[in-house]
Design an enzyme around this catalytic site. Structure first.
Site, PDB file in Angstrom:
ATOM      1  N   THR A   1       0.691  -1.408   0.273  1.00 20.17           N
ATOM      2  CA  THR A   1       0.125   0.060  -0.130  1.00 20.17           C
ATOM      3  C   THR A   1       0.905   0.950   0.425  1.00 20.17           C
ATOM      4  O   THR A   1       0.490   2.499   0.508  1.00 20.17           O
ATOM      5  CB  THR A   1      -1.104  -0.009   1.569  1.00 20.17           C
ATOM      6  OG1 THR A   1      -0.533  -0.130   2.387  1.00 20.17           O
ATOM      7  CG2 THR A   1      -1.740  -1.552   0.723  1.00 20.17           C
TER       8      THR A   1
ATOM      9  N   ARG B   1      -3.380   8.415  14.530  1.00 17.87           N
ATOM     10  CA  ARG B   1      -2.792   7.669  13.303  1.00 17.87           C
ATOM     11  C   ARG B   1      -2.102   6.404  14.244  1.00 17.87           C
ATOM     12  O   ARG B   1      -2.046   5.300  14.223  1.00 17.87           O
ATOM     13  CB  ARG B   1      -2.454   7.924  12.476  1.00 17.87           C
ATOM     14  CG  ARG B   1      -1.904   6.731  10.945  1.00 17.87           C
ATOM     15  CD  ARG B   1      -1.214   7.340   9.940  1.00 17.87           C
ATOM     16  NE  ARG B   1      -1.055   5.968   9.142  1.00 17.87           N
ATOM     17  CZ  ARG B   1       0.166   5.595   9.227  1.00 17.87           C
ATOM     18  NH1 ARG B   1       1.082   6.390   9.679  1.00 17.87           N
ATOM     19  NH2 ARG B   1       0.523   4.595   7.720  1.00 17.87           N
TER      20      ARG B   1
ATOM     21  N   ILE C   1      -0.993  -1.385   7.045  1.00 15.52           N
ATOM     22  CA  ILE C   1      -1.832   0.222   7.475  1.00 15.52           C
ATOM     23  C   ILE C   1      -1.384   0.951   6.431  1.00 15.52           C
ATOM     24  O   ILE C   1      -0.239   1.794   6.022  1.00 15.52           O
ATOM     25  CB  ILE C   1      -2.178   1.116   9.085  1.00 15.52           C
ATOM     26  CG1 ILE C   1      -2.123   2.543   8.545  1.00 15.52           C
ATOM     27  CG2 ILE C   1      -0.235   1.468   9.382  1.00 15.52           C
ATOM     28  CD1 ILE C   1      -2.327   2.589  10.129  1.00 15.52           C
ATOM     29  N   SER C   2      -2.171   1.117   5.727  1.00 13.54           N
ATOM     30  CA  SER C   2      -1.306   2.072   3.709  1.00 13.54           C
ATOM     31  C   SER C   2      -0.554   4.213   4.142  1.00 13.54           C
ATOM     32  O   SER C   2      -0.898   3.978   5.735  1.00 13.54           O
ATOM     33  CB  SER C   2      -2.568   2.393   3.396  1.00 13.54           C
ATOM     34  OG  SER C   2      -3.355   1.407   2.989  1.00 13.54           O
ATOM     35  N   GLN C   3       0.058   4.297   3.926  1.00  9.99           N
ATOM     36  CA  GLN C   3       1.025   5.095   4.132  1.00  9.99           C
ATOM     37  C   GLN C   3      -0.292   6.382   3.915  1.00  9.99           C
ATOM     38  O   GLN C   3      -1.626   6.300   3.077  1.00  9.99           O
ATOM     39  CB  GLN C   3       1.874   5.120   3.350  1.00  9.99           C
ATOM     40  CG  GLN C   3       1.869   5.937   1.495  1.00  9.99           C
ATOM     41  CD  GLN C   3       2.466   6.044   0.546  1.00  9.99           C
ATOM     42  OE1 GLN C   3       3.076   5.039  -0.382  1.00  9.99           O
ATOM     43  NE2 GLN C   3       2.858   7.382   0.895  1.00  9.99           N
TER      44      GLN C   3
END
Length: 274
Positions: A39, A95, A121-123
């Site tokens: 991701t 986050r 977890i996506s950037q």
């Protein structure tokens, strides 16, 4: 590049499961190589920008998180994200609470981070880019997310979308996301489902927007047919070469496709994992 699709080509059907619609897999431009992390957007497609300040080891991240989030938002602006709703939502969601405590000091870097079960977890840039693309010039009221992961992207969506439905196929991640969303008191705004995301939620459809957080060789037809007229779906597509694709429903059996940046996501899988 844009293509208008009147009758999608259907790949080989699987008994008992809707057939996926197959499009041309987006090839990367010459010289563009996706980053190795899942991701993660290809660095070749973005201007070089300084990373957000990183909290020193042992420091109180809770006291620093507001400053780090604001630095992250400023970086997103410099990378071309202009939708204030998305930027405000990214600013509002902590986050660092969605990653392992050992990685919390890296939470506001522009990087994908592991969350267990071979998932990430996506950037931040990818999250902002995908949400902004499906929400451009509109405010969707009902959104489906395929691949809840740790719950972060659903939490961002819920900051300005009235109704968010998020599916996670891995039991451990479903429970992790549920814990995170409960802690932030978002369970009344996000319906979290343990199930097969490739099937969508036909009992809840149609959706104004669908965000898919895993890459398939083809977009499942079930998801396309669950888009409302004018609705948009964004998803990574491809195998070793992946690209974000934005699809808008233009009619009962027609969709408009736009290819975006090169990315690298975990694979989209059918079924559930206990």
């Amino acid at each position: 590049m844009r293509k208008r699709i009147s009758q999608p080509d259907v790949s080989q059907a699987v008994p008992g499961r809707p057939s996926p619609v197959r499009y041309d897999s987006g090839r990367l431009s010459p010289g563009v190589t996706p980053a190795n992390s899942n991701t993660r957007i290809s660095a070749a497609t973005l201007p070089r920008q300084p990373q957000a300040p990183v909290a020193a080891a042992g420091s109180n991240l809770g006291l620093n998180s507001d400053r780090l989030r604001q630095a992250m938002v400023q970086r997103l602006r410099s990378q071309g994200v202009t939708d204030e709703r998305v930027l405000n939502a990214m600013s509002a969601v902590p986050r660092h609470l969605f990653v392992d405590e050992a990685l919390a000091s890296r939470a506001y870097e522009d990087a994908a981070l592991p969350i267990g079960h071979s998932q990430t977890i996506s950037q931040p840039w990818v999250v902002a880019r995908m949400i902004a693309a499906v929400c451009e010039d509109r405010t969707p009221t009902r959104v489906l997310e395929v691949g809840a992961g740790c719950g972060y992207q659903a939490a961002v969506l819920a900051q300005f979308v009235r109704e968010v439905h998020s599916i996670e196929r891995i039991r451990g991640l479903y429970e992790l996301a549920r814990e995170h969303l409960r802690a932030l008191r978002l369970t009344t705004r996000i319906r979290l489902i343990y199930g097969d995301g490739t099937l969508g939620l036909p009992g809840v459809a149609p959706f104004d927007a669908i965000v898919v957080a895993a890459a398939g060789l083809a977009i499942p037809q079930a998801l396309l047919t669950q888009l409302a007229p004018g609705g948009r779906l964004i998803a990574p597509e491809g195998g070793s070469n992946q690209r974000l694709v934005l699809i808008e429903r233009t009619g009962a059996a027609s969709w408009k496709r736009t290819e975006l940046e090169a990315v690298r996501f975990v694979p989209l899988r059918a079924g559930i994992q206990s």
